[in-house]
Design a protein around this motif. Sequence first.
Motif: not given
Length: 336
Positions: A123-125, A133-135, A140-141
């Motif tokens: 939701d923030v994304h 790609e950021t999501l 993964y992090l």
Amino acid sequence: MIHEQYRFFGKELVNSSGEFQKENTDRNKPKHLTVLPRYLKLNLWQEEKENKMEVENNTQQLCSFDQQMIKDPQYTSLYNKEIYTYLLTQEEKYLVSNNYMNEQQQPDLNARMRAILLDWLIDVHLKFKLRDETLYVTTYLIDRFLNFKTTTRQQLQLVGVASLFIACKYEEIYPPDLKDFVYITDNAYTKQDVLEMEGQILQTLDFSITQPSSYCFLQRFGRIAGLDTKNLSLAQYLLELSIVDIKFMNYKPSFLSAAAIYLVHKIRKTPQSWSEEMQKMTGYNEQELRYCAKEMCLVLQSSDKSNLQAVRKKFAQPKYQEVSRIRVERQIKQQK
């Protein structure tokens, strides 16, 4: 008697009497070959011929999509096979088993808390209008960090925010400011808390951020499969539903992408759900993909009844062709 100064015009000198004096500026310059020696001509011709034959041989081994895009340098058709072979080897290094969310390793956390965190981050994304790609990098992090470090439930949201902060720096051209990340937590954490957690995550992962994502493989496999914009969005919808569910962590990113495309073909009732070309380019056959695709289908069918609606809300937008509104039959015929 007044002597007029010389005036310069190019390579010639003009004096007051109008007499021209040619300046020999080329006298000391080395002379270039105007005619190539015969042996050099033959060598250049032979090298050009060999390069041309090599390109033709490589072109014949390409898939149909790469052959169509051979003249477009942005698709790097001649190198795609090597690139994705490398990515397939790299994804093995970063696999995290879903067993890390156990009482011994994470006594204060469970899979439900992880799902709530990722649903909130999606939701923030969406509100920050970040790149797709950021999501995936953020997810993964989080999983890789939790696989190494025991974390309390009070710190879980901080881990998620710091991971998103790192992913934005890594993927975005104009990442949000630090104060924005503090604001979205309702000031539950300070700027210093986010920065300290950022450093802790990077040190734990040894600053290794790059990882092949299922989204990366989807872009490649989707083009080979010939998916249109709507079907590609549907496949991405399936992938993001699988991000929230921890049981899909047992599958490799490339496998999830292939299974999502296979399920899209089944939902759309494509005559050939999995072609020989797709099997060759992905390395997975239809039999291997069926079980994972069935699990994805069950998650898709129950998504409207779930309390976690961020993914469904996201893909109900016109940008994603409103694919989350597609009604899926409760039973999809399975091939025996």
